[in-house]
Design a protein around this motif. Structure first.
Motif, PDB file in Angstrom:
ATOM      1  N   GLU A  64     -67.256 -27.245  62.595  1.00 30.24           N
ATOM      2  CA  GLU A  64     -66.503 -26.792  63.760  1.00 30.24           C
ATOM      3  C   GLU A  64     -67.344 -25.936  64.700  1.00 30.24           C
ATOM      4  O   GLU A  64     -66.924 -25.646  65.815  1.00 30.24           O
ATOM      5  CB  GLU A  64     -65.271 -26.007  63.306  1.00 30.24           C
ATOM      6  CG  GLU A  64     -64.245 -26.865  62.576  1.00 30.24           C
ATOM      7  CD  GLU A  64     -63.063 -26.062  62.075  1.00 30.24           C
ATOM      8  OE1 GLU A  64     -63.076 -24.819  62.249  1.00 30.24           O
ATOM      9  OE2 GLU A  64     -62.140 -26.660  61.504  1.00 30.24           O
ATOM     10  N   HIS A  65     -68.537 -25.545  64.260  1.00 27.79           N
ATOM     11  CA  HIS A  65     -69.401 -24.686  65.066  1.00 27.79           C
ATOM     12  C   HIS A  65     -70.702 -25.375  65.476  1.00 27.79           C
ATOM     13  O   HIS A  65     -71.617 -24.695  65.955  1.00 27.79           O
ATOM     14  CB  HIS A  65     -69.715 -23.403  64.297  1.00 27.79           C
ATOM     15  CG  HIS A  65     -68.517 -22.531  64.084  1.00 27.79           C
ATOM     16  ND1 HIS A  65     -68.172 -21.522  64.946  1.00 27.79           N
ATOM     17  CD2 HIS A  65     -67.566 -22.543  63.125  1.00 27.79           C
ATOM     18  CE1 HIS A  65     -67.066 -20.937  64.515  1.00 27.79           C
ATOM     19  NE2 HIS A  65     -66.673 -21.548  63.412  1.00 27.79           N
ATOM     20  N   PRO A 100     -66.649 -28.852  68.526  1.00 24.16           N
ATOM     21  CA  PRO A 100     -66.817 -28.137  69.794  1.00 24.16           C
ATOM     22  C   PRO A 100     -67.253 -29.030  70.945  1.00 24.16           C
ATOM     23  O   PRO A 100     -67.208 -28.611  72.106  1.00 24.16           O
ATOM     24  CB  PRO A 100     -67.889 -27.092  69.473  1.00 24.16           C
ATOM     25  CG  PRO A 100     -68.669 -27.695  68.359  1.00 24.16           C
ATOM     26  CD  PRO A 100     -67.690 -28.502  67.551  1.00 24.16           C
ATOM     27  N   TRP A 105     -71.653 -19.275  75.783  1.00 26.94           N
ATOM     28  CA  TRP A 105     -71.136 -20.335  74.904  1.00 26.94           C
ATOM     29  C   TRP A 105     -71.146 -21.686  75.615  1.00 26.94           C
ATOM     30  O   TRP A 105     -71.583 -22.698  75.062  1.00 26.94           O
ATOM     31  CB  TRP A 105     -69.726 -19.972  74.459  1.00 26.94           C
ATOM     32  CG  TRP A 105     -69.122 -20.920  73.473  1.00 26.94           C
ATOM     33  CD1 TRP A 105     -69.257 -20.891  72.115  1.00 26.94           C
ATOM     34  CD2 TRP A 105     -68.276 -22.041  73.762  1.00 26.94           C
ATOM     35  NE1 TRP A 105     -68.552 -21.924  71.540  1.00 26.94           N
ATOM     36  CE2 TRP A 105     -67.931 -22.647  72.525  1.00 26.94           C
ATOM     37  CE3 TRP A 105     -67.768 -22.592  74.929  1.00 26.94           C
ATOM     38  CZ2 TRP A 105     -67.120 -23.768  72.438  1.00 26.94           C
ATOM     39  CZ3 TRP A 105     -66.954 -23.715  74.851  1.00 26.94           C
ATOM     40  CH2 TRP A 105     -66.632 -24.296  73.624  1.00 26.94           C
ATOM     41  N   TRP A 140     -72.468 -19.614  66.530  1.00 22.70           N
ATOM     42  CA  TRP A 140     -72.614 -20.759  67.418  1.00 22.70           C
ATOM     43  C   TRP A 140     -74.051 -21.209  67.668  1.00 22.70           C
ATOM     44  O   TRP A 140     -74.256 -22.370  68.045  1.00 22.70           O
ATOM     45  CB  TRP A 140     -71.947 -20.452  68.766  1.00 22.70           C
ATOM     46  CG  TRP A 140     -70.475 -20.253  68.640  1.00 22.70           C
ATOM     47  CD1 TRP A 140     -69.794 -19.069  68.671  1.00 22.70           C
ATOM     48  CD2 TRP A 140     -69.487 -21.267  68.443  1.00 22.70           C
ATOM     49  NE1 TRP A 140     -68.440 -19.280  68.505  1.00 22.70           N
ATOM     50  CE2 TRP A 140     -68.224 -20.630  68.362  1.00 22.70           C
ATOM     51  CE3 TRP A 140     -69.544 -22.658  68.331  1.00 22.70           C
ATOM     52  CZ2 TRP A 140     -67.040 -21.330  68.178  1.00 22.70           C
ATOM     53  CZ3 TRP A 140     -68.367 -23.359  68.142  1.00 22.70           C
ATOM     54  CH2 TRP A 140     -67.125 -22.703  68.066  1.00 22.70           C
ATOM     55  N   LYS A 165     -58.745 -16.665  77.231  1.00 22.09           N
ATOM     56  CA  LYS A 165     -58.300 -17.658  76.244  1.00 22.09           C
ATOM     57  C   LYS A 165     -59.496 -18.276  75.539  1.00 22.09           C
ATOM     58  O   LYS A 165     -59.489 -18.464  74.306  1.00 22.09           O
ATOM     59  CB  LYS A 165     -57.466 -18.736  76.938  1.00 22.09           C
ATOM     60  CG  LYS A 165     -56.920 -19.794  75.990  1.00 22.09           C
ATOM     61  CD  LYS A 165     -56.068 -20.805  76.745  1.00 22.09           C
ATOM     62  CE  LYS A 165     -55.530 -21.875  75.804  1.00 22.09           C
ATOM     63  NZ  LYS A 165     -54.691 -22.867  76.531  1.00 22.09           N
ATOM     64  N   LEU A 166     -60.537 -18.591  76.290  1.00 22.29           N
ATOM     65  CA  LEU A 166     -61.745 -19.155  75.697  1.00 22.29           C
ATOM     66  C   LEU A 166     -62.447 -18.137  74.802  1.00 22.29           C
ATOM     67  O   LEU A 166     -63.011 -18.492  73.762  1.00 22.29           O
ATOM     68  CB  LEU A 166     -62.687 -19.637  76.799  1.00 22.29           C
ATOM     69  CG  LEU A 166     -62.242 -20.922  77.507  1.00 22.29           C
ATOM     70  CD1 LEU A 166     -62.982 -21.088  78.832  1.00 22.29           C
ATOM     71  CD2 LEU A 166     -62.488 -22.123  76.610  1.00 22.29           C
ATOM     72  N   ARG A 182     -61.036 -15.930  72.977  1.00 23.78           N
ATOM     73  CA  ARG A 182     -60.318 -15.964  71.695  1.00 23.78           C
ATOM     74  C   ARG A 182     -60.804 -17.143  70.855  1.00 23.78           C
ATOM     75  O   ARG A 182     -61.010 -17.023  69.644  1.00 23.78           O
ATOM     76  CB  ARG A 182     -58.819 -16.070  71.924  1.00 23.78           C
ATOM     77  CG  ARG A 182     -58.182 -14.830  72.529  1.00 23.78           C
ATOM     78  CD  ARG A 182     -56.672 -15.017  72.641  1.00 23.78           C
ATOM     79  NE  ARG A 182     -56.028 -13.942  73.357  1.00 23.78           N
ATOM     80  CZ  ARG A 182     -55.642 -12.790  72.815  1.00 23.78           C
ATOM     81  NH1 ARG A 182     -55.878 -12.570  71.529  1.00 23.78           N
ATOM     82  NH2 ARG A 182     -55.062 -11.862  73.541  1.00 23.78           N
ATOM     83  N   ARG A 183     -60.978 -18.282  71.499  1.00 27.35           N
ATOM     84  CA  ARG A 183     -61.390 -19.486  70.770  1.00 27.35           C
ATOM     85  C   ARG A 183     -62.758 -19.310  70.133  1.00 27.35           C
ATOM     86  O   ARG A 183     -62.979 -19.738  68.989  1.00 27.35           O
ATOM     87  CB  ARG A 183     -61.413 -20.682  71.723  1.00 27.35           C
ATOM     88  CG  ARG A 183     -61.951 -21.964  71.090  1.00 27.35           C
ATOM     89  CD  ARG A 183     -62.144 -23.066  72.117  1.00 27.35           C
ATOM     90  NE  ARG A 183     -62.819 -24.215  71.543  1.00 27.35           N
ATOM     91  CZ  ARG A 183     -63.304 -25.220  72.235  1.00 27.35           C
ATOM     92  NH1 ARG A 183     -63.194 -25.222  73.559  1.00 27.35           N
ATOM     93  NH2 ARG A 183     -63.900 -26.231  71.636  1.00 27.35           N
ATOM     94  N   ILE A 184     -63.692 -18.696  70.838  1.00 24.71           N
ATOM     95  CA  ILE A 184     -65.057 -18.617  70.317  1.00 24.71           C
ATOM     96  C   ILE A 184     -65.281 -17.378  69.460  1.00 24.71           C
ATOM     97  O   ILE A 184     -66.350 -17.221  68.874  1.00 24.71           O
ATOM     98  CB  ILE A 184     -66.093 -18.671  71.455  1.00 24.71           C
ATOM     99  CG1 ILE A 184     -66.030 -17.422  72.332  1.00 24.71           C
ATOM    100  CG2 ILE A 184     -65.895 -19.917  72.295  1.00 24.71           C
ATOM    101  CD1 ILE A 184     -67.082 -17.423  73.447  1.00 24.71           C
ATOM    102  N   TYR A 198     -63.314 -12.319  71.606  1.00 21.12           N
ATOM    103  CA  TYR A 198     -62.289 -11.607  72.372  1.00 21.12           C
ATOM    104  C   TYR A 198     -62.129 -10.162  71.899  1.00 21.12           C
ATOM    105  O   TYR A 198     -62.179  -9.234  72.705  1.00 21.12           O
ATOM    106  CB  TYR A 198     -60.947 -12.334  72.270  1.00 21.12           C
ATOM    107  CG  TYR A 198     -59.831 -11.635  73.024  1.00 21.12           C
ATOM    108  CD1 TYR A 198     -59.579 -11.932  74.356  1.00 21.12           C
ATOM    109  CD2 TYR A 198     -59.040 -10.674  72.405  1.00 21.12           C
ATOM    110  CE1 TYR A 198     -58.574 -11.300  75.060  1.00 21.12           C
ATOM    111  CE2 TYR A 198     -58.033 -10.023  73.097  1.00 21.12           C
ATOM    112  CZ  TYR A 198     -57.794 -10.343  74.419  1.00 21.12           C
ATOM    113  OH  TYR A 198     -56.799  -9.689  75.118  1.00 21.12           O
TER     114      TYR A 198
END
Length: 498
Positions: A70-71, A168, A194, A230, A325-326, A328-330, A333
């Motif tokens: 996922e990374h 991703p 990112w 990442w 929002k992004l 939080r995803r990566i 946040y």
């Protein structure tokens, strides 16, 4: 019959755009992706091979490996194979009734079959008969089903899976040259970095430090999170440039209204200086059009001339809500949320529209050697080599106000009149910086400021001078909410002050 051994296979689908490249480029991208996958899997036993444009990952630790995928940039999606079946219609129907009934019960479903290699079974026949076997337990929906039962027919069997987990996306990290990201610690620069990595660019970071050790620690933790989560297959660095002398020179020579624009230009120059030293090909910033005064079209035009390298702005059309929002995803946040903006740079209203000629002339008045020296003395931090001790937060910030602390409000006087903690005394940053050494050392001090950036800097200076000084974490808004909620520590301190 269903194979009795537990499936240990994950089907990995590279980004579709990789298939549009020439054969040589596609092979290079694929090899880099495979190397990055191996780096991500680390100690997990695994084997990776190529199969008709996709990658087959075999591992005894399927779920642990799936989490790592996922990374990995360049992975569009992946599917853990849930069962391996003999390549006959009868075996597939039996397996579906035995293993998939609970998955589709009360839900909509569709069966999709593909042939790979030398498989000869009819895909249409498989879809129809397996679908019919499941029909008593769910409802067929060929458009947007709740469950998509996928069957891959291969030479030695049939692979069945119901999950298509997203990766991703993007392209593999490392297919492009390197860039330098100007890192502030806020939401924007981390997300911009990112997105840049997602397009295959290895990125190092430049932090122009205006806020002392506490601010540096916060930014380092964010850069470390990006690197560890990442930057798979890469080893990024953080370059810390002490910008306090640069800002002091600017404030002494230029009018306040141009400080924001000129400061951004100076940061570009610092980033370019580091980039040229390490061979990076571009600067990356988190700027979004119209977000703040320095990010209007005319100001960006004035700022751009400070760098001969191309400036990449992945977030130029994003709004703040999308960026958060992004974040939080990566996973940045919460770290960025605690990083204050540098406040009170100038009490003058900043320019929202500037002309490049005027900004050029203003900047010519500065002592260029100050910036050159700051860049030359930049400290390099190997993010992958940091330990937990290295990332420990300095003992400057606090979330409480103890009852016996003398509270110092570092807001401008006008803001102090708008609201301040009862019992606090007002000492704006410049004034406190000049006179804190004359304060008594026989008591603790608690500092706060408008947005939470100046107070930690001043508290650090006071600690180095032998004071028991701390800064309230966050700005006035957070402190006011805590006070109005009646938090025990804040209320007790204000009562004592009265």
């Amino acid at each position: 019959m269903i194979h009795t051994d537990q499936p240990d296979l994950i089907i990995v689908r590279p980004a579709p755009e990789m298939q549009l490249k020439s054969w040589q480029t596609r092979r290079r991208f694929r090899n880099i992706l495979m190397n990055n996958m191996r780096a991500a899997l680390g100690e997990i036993p695994h084997e990776i091979r190529v199969d008709q444009g996709r990658l087959l990952l075999r591992t005894p630790a399927v779920e642990a490996a799936a989490e790592r995928l996922e990374h990995v940039f360049g992975v569009a999606s992946y599917s853990p194979v849930e069962m391996v079946v003999e390549p006959t219609v009868e075996a597939l129907c039996e397996a579906a009734r035995d293993r998939l009934v609970d998955v589709i019960r009360g839900r909509t479903y569709a069966v999709r079959c593909k042939r790979h290699g030398g498989a000869r079974l009819s895909t249409r026949k498989v879809e129809q008969q397996v679908g019919a076997a499941l029909n008593p337990f769910g409802t067929v929906n060929l458009g947007e089903p709740d469950v998509r039962v996928a069957i891959d027919l291969v030479e030695d069997g049939a692979w069945v899976f119901t999950q298509r987990r997203p990766g991703p996306g993007g392209v593999p990290l490392g297919v492009q040259d390197r860039a330098v990201t100007l890192m502030s610690g806020g939401f924007d620069s981390a997300v911009a970095a990112w997105y840049t990595m997602r397009r295959g660019v290895g990125t190092d970071y430049v932090f122009c430090n205006l806020g002392g050790a506490t601010h540096e620690n916060m930014v380092t933790r964010i850069a470390h999170r990006l690197a560890s989560d990442w930057a798979i297959g890469d080893r990024p660095r953080l370059f810390v440039v002490d910008f306090l002398p640069v800002v002091a020179d600017m404030r002494a020579r230029l009018p306040g209204e141009v400080w924001q624009v000129v400061l951004k230009r100076l940061m570009y120059r610092a980033g370019e200086g580091v980039a040229r030293g390490i061979g990076a090909q571009a600067l990356v910033t988190g700027e979004a059009l119209s977000q703040v005064s320095s990010q209007t079209l005319s100001n960006l035009n004035s700022i751009d001339s400070a760098s001969d390298l191309p400036v990449l702005r992945p977030l130029i059309g994003f709004d703040k809500t999308e960026i958060m929002k992004l974040a939080r995803r990566i996973g940045t946040y919460e770290l960025s949320e605690g990083v204050p903006e540098f406040c009170a740079l100038s009490l003058s209203k900043p320019l929202v529209s500037s002309r490049r000629g005027r900004i050029d002339r203003e900047e010519e008045q500065l002592d260029q050697s100050v910036l050159e020296r700051a860049v030359a003395e930049a400290r390099e931090i190997d993010l992958a080599g940091l330990t937990e001790d290295d990332l420990t937060e300095p003992d400057v910030l606090t979330d409480t106000i103890v009852a016996d602390a003398e509270v110092i409000d570092c807001q401008p006087p006008r803001r102090f009149r708008d609201w301040h903690l009862p019992g606090a005394t007002n000492h704006p940053p410049d004034e406190l910086a000049r006179r804190y050494e004359s304060l008594p050392k026989d008591r603790p001090y608690l500092l706060y400021c408008l947005r939470g950036a100046n107070a930690p800097v001043l508290a650090e200076r006071m600690q180095r001078a032998g004071f028991d000084a701390h800064a309230y974490r966050g700005g006035v808004s957070k402190l006011r909410r805590a006070f109005e909620r009646g938090d025990a520590e804040v209320a007790a301190a204000s009562d004592e002050a009265r």
